[in-house]
Design a protein around this motif. Sequence first.
Motif, PDB file in Angstrom:
ATOM      1  N   VAL A 330       0.710  -1.402  -0.124  1.00 39.81           N
ATOM      2  CA  VAL A 330       0.102   0.099  -0.365  1.00 39.81           C
ATOM      3  C   VAL A 330       0.864   1.151   0.032  1.00 39.81           C
ATOM      4  O   VAL A 330       2.088   1.310   0.561  1.00 39.81           O
ATOM      5  N   PRO A 331       0.418   2.378  -1.012  1.00 38.82           N
ATOM      6  CA  PRO A 331       1.455   3.629  -0.614  1.00 38.82           C
ATOM      7  C   PRO A 331       1.049   4.534   0.154  1.00 38.82           C
ATOM      8  O   PRO A 331       0.194   4.367   0.361  1.00 38.82           O
ATOM      9  N   ARG A 332       2.418   5.025   0.706  1.00 40.60           N
ATOM     10  CA  ARG A 332       2.061   6.204   1.751  1.00 40.60           C
ATOM     11  C   ARG A 332       0.933   7.046   1.086  1.00 40.60           C
ATOM     12  O   ARG A 332       0.888   7.380  -0.393  1.00 40.60           O
ATOM     13  N   LYS A 333       0.505   7.636   2.145  1.00 43.16           N
ATOM     14  CA  LYS A 333      -0.947   9.144   1.522  1.00 43.16           C
ATOM     15  C   LYS A 333      -0.082  10.136   1.769  1.00 43.16           C
ATOM     16  O   LYS A 333       1.171  10.448   2.355  1.00 43.16           O
ATOM     17  N   THR A 334      -0.270  10.789   0.451  1.00 44.44           N
ATOM     18  CA  THR A 334      -0.259  11.392  -0.143  1.00 44.44           C
ATOM     19  C   THR A 334      -0.814  13.013   0.375  1.00 44.44           C
ATOM     20  O   THR A 334      -1.559  12.882   1.004  1.00 44.44           O
ATOM     21  N   ARG A 335      -0.331  14.521   0.358  1.00 44.21           N
ATOM     22  CA  ARG A 335      -0.470  15.955   1.239  1.00 44.21           C
ATOM     23  C   ARG A 335      -1.996  15.732   0.871  1.00 44.21           C
ATOM     24  O   ARG A 335      -3.069  16.052   0.594  1.00 44.21           O
ATOM     25  N   LEU A 336      -1.900  15.686  -1.004  1.00 43.35           N
ATOM     26  CA  LEU A 336      -3.697  15.723  -1.868  1.00 43.35           C
ATOM     27  C   LEU A 336      -4.529  14.052  -1.201  1.00 43.35           C
ATOM     28  O   LEU A 336      -5.697  14.744  -1.351  1.00 43.35           O
ATOM     29  N   TYR A 337      -3.997  13.362  -1.051  1.00 39.89           N
ATOM     30  CA  TYR A 337      -5.077  12.088  -0.602  1.00 39.89           C
ATOM     31  C   TYR A 337      -5.233  12.860   0.582  1.00 39.89           C
ATOM     32  O   TYR A 337      -7.156  12.496   1.067  1.00 39.89           O
ATOM     33  N   VAL A 338      -4.952  13.606   1.556  1.00 37.98           N
ATOM     34  CA  VAL A 338      -4.897  13.515   2.611  1.00 37.98           C
ATOM     35  C   VAL A 338      -6.098  14.483   2.383  1.00 37.98           C
ATOM     36  O   VAL A 338      -7.112  15.172   3.366  1.00 37.98           O
ATOM     37  N   ASP A 339      -5.935  16.027   1.629  1.00 36.00           N
ATOM     38  CA  ASP A 339      -7.309  17.282   1.562  1.00 36.00           C
ATOM     39  C   ASP A 339      -8.363  16.623   1.185  1.00 36.00           C
ATOM     40  O   ASP A 339      -9.470  17.445   1.736  1.00 36.00           O
ATOM     41  N   GLN A 340      -7.907  15.368   0.121  1.00 37.34           N
ATOM     42  CA  GLN A 340      -9.690  15.487  -0.231  1.00 37.34           C
ATOM     43  C   GLN A 340     -10.112  14.245   0.919  1.00 37.34           C
ATOM     44  O   GLN A 340     -11.555  14.669   1.011  1.00 37.34           O
ATOM     45  N   THR A 341      -9.967  13.534   0.839  1.00 35.53           N
ATOM     46  CA  THR A 341     -10.077  12.810   2.130  1.00 35.53           C
ATOM     47  C   THR A 341     -10.966  14.196   3.205  1.00 35.53           C
ATOM     48  O   THR A 341     -12.136  13.536   3.761  1.00 35.53           O
TER      49      THR A 341
END
Length: 496
Positions: A330-341
């Motif tokens: 599983v790839p690490r969570k990016t900043r973009l992923y956290v913002d979209q969540t």
Amino acid sequence: MAAASSSDSDCGRAESNEASSKWLDAHYDPVANIHTFSSCLALADLHGDGEYKLVVGDLGPGGQHPRLKVLKGPTVLTESPLPALPAAAATFLMEQHEPRTPALALASGPCVYVYKNLRPYFKFSLPQLPPNPLEQDLWNQAKEMNLPSVPVFLDVSGQFDVEFRLAAACRNGNIYILRRDAKRPKYCIELSAQPVGLVRVHKVLVVGSTQDSLHGFTHKGKKLWTVQMPAAILTMNLLEQHSRGLQAVMAGLANGEVRIYRDKTLLNVIRTPDAVTSLCFGRYGREDNTLIMTTRGGGLIIKILKRTAVFVEGGGEAGPPPAQALKLNVPRKTRLYVDQTLREREAGTAMHRTFQTDLYLLRLRTARAYVQALESSLNPVSVTAREPLKLHAVVQGLGPTFKLTLHLQNTSAARPILGLLVCFLYNEVLYALPRAFFKVPLLVPGLSYPLETFVESLSDKGISDIIKVLVLREGQSAPLLSAHINMPVSEGLAAA
């Protein structure tokens, strides 16, 4: 009462296993006194009567008193002594005239014995005389073609006169692949353990090793997969089901199992009372798919594959697949992923409402377009029960004259249709038709009627347009069917 209940449950369990198995138990003789290997088994129609026999090169108990046995069903048909231990058996055709009954070749000691009609026919022996000097010189020139080690398993594919490929598993733990007219092996496969079996399945070389594993290689030596076995591999052979185009490898294990694999996928597991030392699959008697096994104690097991049996992936073992135990990368969570969540969490209700609104609008527009097509009869299939019709058009030709064929079909079950008209709407500046309006003959149910006409292109500018075809009922203004034909560009005028 308890003993009777236990006996009934064991009987029911045995019947359930028999019903769920893909194999029928045809014969089992634990004291058949057959001691052999897979290479010494062969199936052939020795008498040309359609009844296939089993040829066995029997080593005898303890390697003493080797014999050649021919079995018909569960019984021994003929039996003859051999001067030395057998190494391999094979059948081949040596005559061109009918009936073409196969001959039997048996390697025993330093000789190859050929049997015809189960009688000794010819004997090939290694020469004991000193070679001719000229022949000795030729052999010296061909030394480069020798393998670096003694081969123990051979597999050949192709034709001798055209192109063939030979794979040899040797005692030094390597597999050498040679091609026609090659002076030395073209490819070498280095194994981490000694080979115990070699089978070709389509274009894949399946090798069993003493590390209790199966390996798959390409004909160029590239490793494709590895499967670990639960016990040591005692014997291997090919399972080929011609009726379903299936090729798989069979492996007899020391724990009394026979496993069937297609590539690295387990298809079936057969459990036997004793460890299997030889396997043979093919036509036996008059059954096309028969599995013959001999055990370490000299037993004989014959099973017949059910005609309704289908090998499916994962059908050999229960439980979750092995891939389920692999850990995902599983790839690490990016900043973009956290913002979209965070955005979806805060505005989830509004996003869902917007999605539902767009979905309702899409359904509404689709329904409106469908109703409009029904009202204007823009579809090529009639939706009314009174006029069940179907229409499609075919345009043929390069131009400037095209052949337009309309295929009109009455799709009703038993009612013919009469009184139909066909009308063409087109641009008279671009096209000319000899008849733009004509009557349709009686349409018999189920038949497709071709209605042909010709269209002439009048434009020399290389442009095209749409011709509308309407199917009408006499006395009605609304069409029953309609079709829009996209006419091709006239290549005849364009070339001129």
